[in-house]
Design a protein around this motif. Structure first.
Motif, PDB file in Angstrom:
ATOM      1  N   CYS A 208      -7.444   0.321  -3.388  1.00 54.16           N
ATOM      2  CA  CYS A 208      -6.974  -0.842  -2.634  1.00 54.16           C
ATOM      3  C   CYS A 208      -8.199  -1.592  -2.133  1.00 54.16           C
ATOM      4  O   CYS A 208      -9.100  -0.992  -1.537  1.00 54.16           O
TER       5      CYS A 208
ATOM      6  N   PHE B 271      -9.311   3.245  -0.194  1.00 53.99           N
ATOM      7  CA  PHE B 271      -9.257   1.968   0.513  1.00 53.99           C
ATOM      8  C   PHE B 271     -10.690   1.451   0.679  1.00 53.99           C
ATOM      9  O   PHE B 271     -11.464   2.006   1.455  1.00 53.99           O
TER      10      PHE B 271
ATOM     11  N   LYS C 159      -5.326   9.820  -1.546  1.00 54.29           N
ATOM     12  CA  LYS C 159      -4.610   9.499  -2.788  1.00 54.29           C
ATOM     13  C   LYS C 159      -5.014   8.130  -3.319  1.00 54.29           C
ATOM     14  O   LYS C 159      -5.122   7.927  -4.524  1.00 54.29           O
ATOM     15  N   VAL C 160      -5.171   7.190  -2.398  1.00 52.56           N
ATOM     16  CA  VAL C 160      -5.610   5.835  -2.722  1.00 52.56           C
ATOM     17  C   VAL C 160      -6.940   5.621  -2.013  1.00 52.56           C
ATOM     18  O   VAL C 160      -7.087   6.002  -0.850  1.00 52.56           O
TER      19      VAL C 160
ATOM     20  N   ILE D   4       0.724   4.629  -2.591  1.00 59.63           N
ATOM     21  CA  ILE D   4       0.558   6.004  -2.094  1.00 59.63           C
ATOM     22  C   ILE D   4       1.710   6.864  -2.599  1.00 59.63           C
ATOM     23  O   ILE D   4       1.504   7.976  -3.084  1.00 59.63           O
TER      24      ILE D   4
ATOM     25  N   LEU E 110      -1.812   5.012   7.296  1.00 62.79           N
ATOM     26  CA  LEU E 110      -0.814   5.105   6.217  1.00 62.79           C
ATOM     27  C   LEU E 110      -0.689   6.525   5.663  1.00 62.79           C
ATOM     28  O   LEU E 110       0.121   6.763   4.770  1.00 62.79           O
TER      29      LEU E 110
ATOM     30  N   SER F 261      -2.753   8.179   3.770  1.00 60.10           N
ATOM     31  CA  SER F 261      -3.100   8.141   2.353  1.00 60.10           C
ATOM     32  C   SER F 261      -3.657   9.476   1.864  1.00 60.10           C
ATOM     33  O   SER F 261      -3.493   9.824   0.696  1.00 60.10           O
TER      34      SER F 261
ATOM     35  N   ALA G 110      -6.150   3.378   6.094  1.00 54.71           N
ATOM     36  CA  ALA G 110      -5.838   4.502   5.200  1.00 54.71           C
ATOM     37  C   ALA G 110      -5.316   5.688   6.008  1.00 54.71           C
ATOM     38  O   ALA G 110      -4.342   6.341   5.616  1.00 54.71           O
TER      39      ALA G 110
ATOM     40  N   ALA H  45       0.818  -1.222   0.000  1.00 55.19           N
ATOM     41  CA  ALA H  45       0.000   0.000   0.000  1.00 55.19           C
ATOM     42  C   ALA H  45       0.852   1.272   0.000  1.00 55.19           C
ATOM     43  O   ALA H  45       0.577   2.188  -0.782  1.00 55.19           O
TER      44      ALA H  45
END
Length: 187
Positions: free
Chosen positions: A100, A124, A121-122, A84, A116, A118, A113, A80
């Motif tokens: 993801c 989840f 950006k990604v 990112i 991390l 995130s 998320a 992951a």
């Protein structure tokens, strides 16, 4: 040539269990999702059980990567975070969304998320009952380690609702061909 994997259908398993020593198992051929296949339309969950995201809405060039579990070592340290980190490079190649997917509940995916960093950006998304995982036929029996069936580690590029590129880890869990760096070569 892709090998055909034989699986026992769920109703057949139940019938076999009720027949005692007699074994009448009905089998059907099943293939993992492959390049050229239409992405199955399945509801995933974003942050809570009330926020459904159907995979049919992934109309632009979308990168989907699936992981066996949120907060697990390889998923959290390498897989992951790599997406990112490389999201801008993917977007420069025309990717509109990076997603993801994991067989987890949406609260766990949202917490992961956030952990991390995130920052959106990604995306989840939770495959709460493994319906997406089943639809793409990438189930990983992780009951001994993670408590239930999970998804094999993979990455795919989807465009116009069809799988354009796909990498499934040979052992289902390692990180040899489905990293963000690998996907950058596929888009």
């Amino acid at each position: 040539m892709q090998a055909v994997r034989r699986v026992i259908s769920r109703p057949a398993v139940l019938r076999a269990a009720n027949l005692g020593s007699q074994r009448f198992l009905q089998t059907s051929a099943a293939l993992n999702i492959k390049v050229g296949d239409k992405l199955p339309a399945v509801d995933l969950y974003d942050g809570n059980p009330g926020t459904k995201v159907n995979t049919s809405t992934f109309t632009g060039k979308t990168v989907i990567f699936c992981v066996p579990g949120a907060f697990t070592p390889t998923c959290s340290k390498d897989h992951a975070p790599g997406f990112i980190k490389h999201v801008d490079a993917l977007k420069s190649k025309g990717v509109s969304k990076v997603v993801c997917v994991s067989v987890n509940d949406p609260f766990v995916m949202a917490a992961w998320a956030e952990n991390l960093k995130s920052d959106g950006k990604v995306h989840f998304l939770a495959d709460t009952c493994g319906e997406f995982t089943k639809a793409i036929d990438l189930e990983l029996d992780a009951t001994g380690l993670l408590g239930n069936v999970r998804c094999k580690r993979c990455s795919m590029v989807v465009e116009g609702g069809k799988v354009k590129a796909l990498s499934v880890e040979p052992d289902g869990t390692g990180l040899t061909c489905s990293s963000a760096a690998d996907v950058l070569k596929m888009v």
